[in-house]
Structures are given as C-alpha cells and as structure tokens.
Write an enzyme that holds these catalytic residues in place. Structure first.
Site, PDB file in Angstrom:
ATOM      1  N   HIS A   1       0.836  -1.200   0.000  1.00  9.85           N
ATOM      2  CA  HIS A   1       0.000   0.000   0.000  1.00  9.85           C
ATOM      3  C   HIS A   1       0.872   1.251   0.000  1.00  9.85           C
ATOM      4  O   HIS A   1       1.206   1.800   1.058  1.00  9.85           O
ATOM      5  CB  HIS A   1      -0.914   0.001   1.223  1.00  9.85           C
ATOM      6  CG  HIS A   1      -2.035   0.980   1.143  1.00  9.85           C
ATOM      7  ND1 HIS A   1      -3.347   0.636   1.389  1.00  9.85           N
ATOM      8  CD2 HIS A   1      -2.051   2.297   0.843  1.00  9.85           C
ATOM      9  CE1 HIS A   1      -4.121   1.712   1.240  1.00  9.85           C
ATOM     10  NE2 HIS A   1      -3.339   2.738   0.910  1.00  9.85           N
TER      11      HIS A   1
ATOM     12  N   HIS B   1       1.745   5.114  -2.292  1.00 12.45           N
ATOM     13  CA  HIS B   1       1.335   6.094  -3.302  1.00 12.45           C
ATOM     14  C   HIS B   1       2.599   6.680  -3.930  1.00 12.45           C
ATOM     15  O   HIS B   1       3.357   7.379  -3.260  1.00 12.45           O
ATOM     16  CB  HIS B   1       0.491   7.205  -2.665  1.00 12.45           C
ATOM     17  CG  HIS B   1      -0.763   6.704  -2.030  1.00 12.45           C
ATOM     18  ND1 HIS B   1      -1.971   6.645  -2.700  1.00 12.45           N
ATOM     19  CD2 HIS B   1      -1.007   6.211  -0.789  1.00 12.45           C
ATOM     20  CE1 HIS B   1      -2.896   6.146  -1.901  1.00 12.45           C
ATOM     21  NE2 HIS B   1      -2.332   5.872  -0.725  1.00 12.45           N
TER      22      HIS B   1
ATOM     23  N   ARG C   1       2.397   8.472  -6.829  1.00 12.84           N
ATOM     24  CA  ARG C   1       1.928   9.778  -7.335  1.00 12.84           C
ATOM     25  C   ARG C   1       2.121  10.021  -8.830  1.00 12.84           C
ATOM     26  O   ARG C   1       1.788  11.112  -9.300  1.00 12.84           O
ATOM     27  CB  ARG C   1       2.585  10.921  -6.549  1.00 12.84           C
ATOM     28  CG  ARG C   1       2.352  10.894  -5.047  1.00 12.84           C
ATOM     29  CD  ARG C   1       0.897  10.875  -4.672  1.00 12.84           C
ATOM     30  NE  ARG C   1       0.678  11.187  -3.251  1.00 12.84           N
ATOM     31  CZ  ARG C   1      -0.438  10.938  -2.596  1.00 12.84           C
ATOM     32  NH1 ARG C   1      -1.459  10.357  -3.240  1.00 12.84           N
ATOM     33  NH2 ARG C   1      -0.572  11.260  -1.317  1.00 12.84           N
TER      34      ARG C   1
ATOM     35  N   ASP D   1      -8.741   2.849  -3.574  1.00 12.48           N
ATOM     36  CA  ASP D   1      -8.169   3.474  -2.381  1.00 12.48           C
ATOM     37  C   ASP D   1      -8.329   4.988  -2.395  1.00 12.48           C
ATOM     38  O   ASP D   1      -8.100   5.652  -3.403  1.00 12.48           O
ATOM     39  CB  ASP D   1      -6.693   3.135  -2.243  1.00 12.48           C
ATOM     40  CG  ASP D   1      -6.131   3.664  -0.940  1.00 12.48           C
ATOM     41  OD1 ASP D   1      -6.716   3.364   0.110  1.00 12.48           O
ATOM     42  OD2 ASP D   1      -5.141   4.402  -0.971  1.00 12.48           O
TER      43      ASP D   1
ATOM     44  N   HIS E   1     -10.478   0.137   0.408  1.00 16.58           N
ATOM     45  CA  HIS E   1     -10.524   1.280   1.325  1.00 16.58           C
ATOM     46  C   HIS E   1     -11.966   1.363   1.802  1.00 16.58           C
ATOM     47  O   HIS E   1     -12.878   1.587   1.011  1.00 16.58           O
ATOM     48  CB  HIS E   1     -10.120   2.544   0.560  1.00 16.58           C
ATOM     49  CG  HIS E   1     -10.283   3.816   1.330  1.00 16.58           C
ATOM     50  ND1 HIS E   1      -9.213   4.600   1.711  1.00 16.58           N
ATOM     51  CD2 HIS E   1     -11.391   4.476   1.764  1.00 16.58           C
ATOM     52  CE1 HIS E   1      -9.643   5.662   2.339  1.00 16.58           C
ATOM     53  NE2 HIS E   1     -10.969   5.620   2.393  1.00 16.58           N
TER      54      HIS E   1
ATOM     55  N   HIS F   1      -5.556  -0.627   5.507  1.00 14.85           N
ATOM     56  CA  HIS F   1      -5.293   0.236   6.671  1.00 14.85           C
ATOM     57  C   HIS F   1      -6.398   0.264   7.739  1.00 14.85           C
ATOM     58  O   HIS F   1      -7.004   1.306   7.999  1.00 14.85           O
ATOM     59  CB  HIS F   1      -4.974   1.660   6.233  1.00 14.85           C
ATOM     60  CG  HIS F   1      -5.878   2.273   5.186  1.00 14.85           C
ATOM     61  ND1 HIS F   1      -7.250   2.233   5.235  1.00 14.85           N
ATOM     62  CD2 HIS F   1      -5.567   2.958   4.057  1.00 14.85           C
ATOM     63  CE1 HIS F   1      -7.753   2.871   4.194  1.00 14.85           C
ATOM     64  NE2 HIS F   1      -6.760   3.315   3.456  1.00 14.85           N
TER      65      HIS F   1
ATOM     66  N   ASP G   1       1.014   2.737   3.822  1.00 19.50           N
ATOM     67  CA  ASP G   1       0.170   3.779   3.229  1.00 19.50           C
ATOM     68  C   ASP G   1       1.003   5.041   3.008  1.00 19.50           C
ATOM     69  O   ASP G   1       0.573   6.165   3.304  1.00 19.50           O
ATOM     70  CB  ASP G   1      -1.056   4.075   4.092  1.00 19.50           C
ATOM     71  CG  ASP G   1      -2.121   4.897   3.356  1.00 19.50           C
ATOM     72  OD1 ASP G   1      -1.958   5.147   2.135  1.00 19.50           O
ATOM     73  OD2 ASP G   1      -3.107   5.302   3.996  1.00 19.50           O
TER      74      ASP G   1
ATOM     75  N   GLY H   1      -2.535  12.314   4.716  1.00 19.55           N
ATOM     76  CA  GLY H   1      -1.493  11.401   4.297  1.00 19.55           C
ATOM     77  C   GLY H   1      -0.131  11.732   4.862  1.00 19.55           C
ATOM     78  O   GLY H   1       0.260  12.896   4.948  1.00 19.55           O
TER      79      GLY H   1
END
Length: 424
Positions: A60, A62, A64, A152, A179, A232, A304, A323
């Site tokens: 998990h 990110h 981007r 998510d 999520h 999460h 995450d 985040g």
C-alpha cells in the site's frame, strides 16, 4: 554478478541461522556454513551480527505518477523504498489518469518500466474514475496488468456495486483491496471523533465510517467467494469483524500501518504531519490492533506511504492534506516499539513485512533458500538513529515520527541478484 554474503544471520522462516549465502544469476545459489570467495564479484562480511531476510514488500504505497509528480515520483518513491529494504511495492490508484483501463494503465506502466529501481505492481481501480459509485471496470480486460483492484481513497458506496465487483473478481481469480469508508458518515470530519477532537473543537471521523463497510464487505466476500483484503484498518471493531469472518472461513485478509500500532489520538499535535486517513484512533483501538497482530487477525503491516508537498501539509490538522510518508521509518519504528519491547518477535515482524504480503498478493519470493529469487535485504539491528525528514529520499517530509529515536537500519537491498541500495 556473483555476490557472496558471509557470516550472516539468515532468516529460515522460523528463526535465524548463521550461514554464508552465494547469489548467482538472480537467484540464491547456495547456503552453507562456509562458502569460498573464489569467483565472487563482491563479498560482504556480516561479522555474525547482520540479519539477512527476504526483501520487504509494501502492499500500500502512493507513488503519485502519473498526475502528481510534484508530490513524489516513481523514481524517488522506489529509491526511498530500496533504502528501507523493500524489493517490491504495490502502488495505489489515486492517479491522473485513474488506472481504470488498459490504456490508462499503460501510462503508469511506461513510467514504472523507465524509472523504478525495485518491483512496482499497480492496482487497477474497482470503479470507473475511482469514484466508488457508477460502473465497475472491465476486470477481465485489466487483470493481467494489475496486482489487484482498489478504489483506495474512496469506499465503494453501494452494496450492489461491491457485490458485482466481488463476483467478477472471484471469476477472474483476482483480489479486491478495499478502502472502507461510508461517505455519509464522514460529516466533514478529518481526525478521530474522540477526546482530542472534542477538546480542541475539531470535526471528527467516527469509527463506524470504517467498520460498517468492512462488515458489509465481509458478508459479500462470504457470499461471492472473492479474495478480499482490507486496507489500513484502524478501529477495534474492524479487528473484531475480521477475526470473526476469518473464523467462518471467509477469504479475508487485512493490513494496518506502523502509526496505528504505535500512536493514538493522545499523540496528536496541531500539525499536518499527524493527519492521515483513516485517522489516529483512540488508545483502545491501538491496543486492539496490537492484539490483532499478535493473534494473526492482522496479516500485513503496510505503510500507506502518501507524500504531499510541504505547502499541502503545512496547514494544520483542519486544512492539511490527508497522508503521511512511511517507507523510510516503517521497519525501525516497528522493531523499536514492538520487537525491542517484547510485544512480537523479529520473526513475526519479518513474516508480516516480507512473507505474508507475497503470499496474499501472489508475489514470488519470501524465503532465503536455494533456487529462490535473490530479493533480499540486510539489517543492522544495533544501529541507532533519529528521524530527520530532511534526510529522506522520498520527496515527502510529513511524518508523525519526526525526532523519534529508533533502532535498526537496512544496509543492503538486492533485487534479483543486483544491488539497488548499499550502505554497508
């Protein structure tokens, strides 16, 4: 390149055993108490104190890209992961364009193939546009390009839509990584609806907004036979629902993050680096999550990792973006706070960060054995350090662990026999 790692404490799956490890042609060639250095291109002497384990896998993160490269790039994110000992990450679909078709996925894959320094496995979205409503994506057409399906950042809002998604994913043998968030229960909240929230006049996110959807989804997974992974989790109710679903034989697994296991809303400060979704919950939730880790209800620890710009995270709890970053602190936080304190064993932590993620998401490796892929990392458990975000490789700087004194660092990351990070 032939690599020889001598005098290492090698993870066997159950414990650690001193051994030399020879790596050739991207695989673990042999393990023995004494292997000659003849023919080895590089030799690393672990001096009987460094621990050799399967590389970590974060299911998990990110990265981007495409769409938000001012927050993080595939290159910066995977370099941060390699530094921390990860050999694979699964990247979430909060992107532009959303990975809801093979054509949009190709945009992401082109960047991954060009810039990633470790393995990156993308999630496709569950719904078109990652909206959590409307239409499901074409799971059959997308399956070969993704590790699984997730919206998510958005919960799938209707029972019928999630039932359809689970039925179709089950037919394709794929997995949904959900999520879980009921939009109508959010009511503008941005931190946990607890004591800190009320004392400081913030708007709260109730625990029910998470566990209510997990409860629904566990029933749907039971009905459809779909492999279902919960992202999460943060509440005590979530742990209880998943524990009972597992006991009934539902194909459900779950993850939680290092911050949920080591912090609660008592630790909140008026700073955006403490703002994430789901939020830091009450102390009783944190303790329930720890019990879930100990009894196996919680399968995986994932970060995450969610980088934002300094400006986006500099607006306090109320207005900062949701985040925090987590790749470069995850192992050290968990080793220091859970292993060193006797809550769990090192073997358990390695299982949750290296072995179980591979089992759940069908990623090869996960064992230091002859013939296995040489996807490994080497840990110095004695080295102490203080978290300084200015030293991160990630473009993100917002971490709730800033200034924490931790123990344990990664010295070497090897991907299919090639060194992708070295600090030994």
């Amino acid at each position: 390149m032939a690599l020889l790692i001598k005098n290492a404490l090698v993870f066997t799956g159950e414990n650690f055993k001193k051994s030399d490890v020879l790596i050739k042609n991207s695989k673990i060639h042999s393990l023995s108490p004494s292997i000659s250095a003849d023919g080895a291109d590089r030799v690393f002497d672990c001096k009987d104190k460094y621990f050799l384990i399967p590389g970590f896998v974060d299911v998990h993160v990110h990265l981007r890209e495409p769409g938000f490269s001012y927050k993080e790039t595939v290159k910066s994110g995977t370099m941060a992961a390699a530094k921390a000992g990860y050999t694979a990450v699964c990247t979430m679909p909060n992107l532009n364009p959303a990975p809801d078709s093979p054509e949009n996925l190709k945009v992401q894959w082109d960047i991954i193939k060009q810039d990633a320094v470790i393995d990156v496995f993308p999630f496709g979205t569950i719904t078109k546009g990652r909206k959590g409503v409307g239409e499901c994506v074409d799971f059959k057409r997308m399956k070969k390009d993704v590790i699984g399906f997730s919206d998510d950042g958005t919960g799938v809002q209707t029972d019928a839509l999630m039932a359809q998604a689970m039925k179709e994913c089950a037919q394709q043998g794929s997995i949904i990584s959900a999520h879980c968030e009921v939009n109508e229960l959010l009511r503008g909240g941005y931190i946990h609806d607890g004591d800190y929230c009320r004392q400081h006049n913030h708007k709260g996110i109730c625990s029910e907004s998470e566990w209510k959807q997990i409860e629904r989804d566990c029933k749907l997974a039971e009905e459809t036979g779909c492999r279902y992974h919960v992202c999460h989790i943060s509440t005590k109710e979530s742990v209880d629902i998943i524990r009972k679903a597992k006991a009934r034989g539902v194909k459900v697994t779950c993850e939680t993050g290092p911050h949920y296991l080591t912090m609660c809303d008592k630790n909140l400060q008026e700073n955006g680096r403490f703002k994430m979704n789901p939020p830091l919950r009450a102390e009783e939730d944190m303790l329930a999550l720890i019990e879930g880790v100990k009894d196996g209800t919680v399968d995986v620890i994932a970060t995450d990792h969610a980088p934002h710009s300094t400006e986006e995270k500099g607006k306090g709890l109320a207005k900062s973006a949701m985040g925090v970053v987590g790749l470069e602190t995850a192992f050290s936080v968990l080793y220091t706070k859970l292993v060193k304190t006797g809550v769990i064993t090192l073997e358990k932590l390695v299982d949750m960060m290296s072995v179980k993620p591979r089992e759940i998401f069908h990623i090869e490796g996960g064992a230091v054995k002859e013939g296995e892929p040489a996807d490994l990392c080497l840990l110095d458990l004695e080295r102490e350090w203080v978290v300084n975000p200015d030293e991160f490789v990630s473009m993100g700087r917002a971490t709730p662990f800033e200034n924490w004194q931790l123990q344990g660092v990664n010295l070497l990351t090897i991907l299919r026999g090639e060194i992708v990070y070295e600090a030994i």
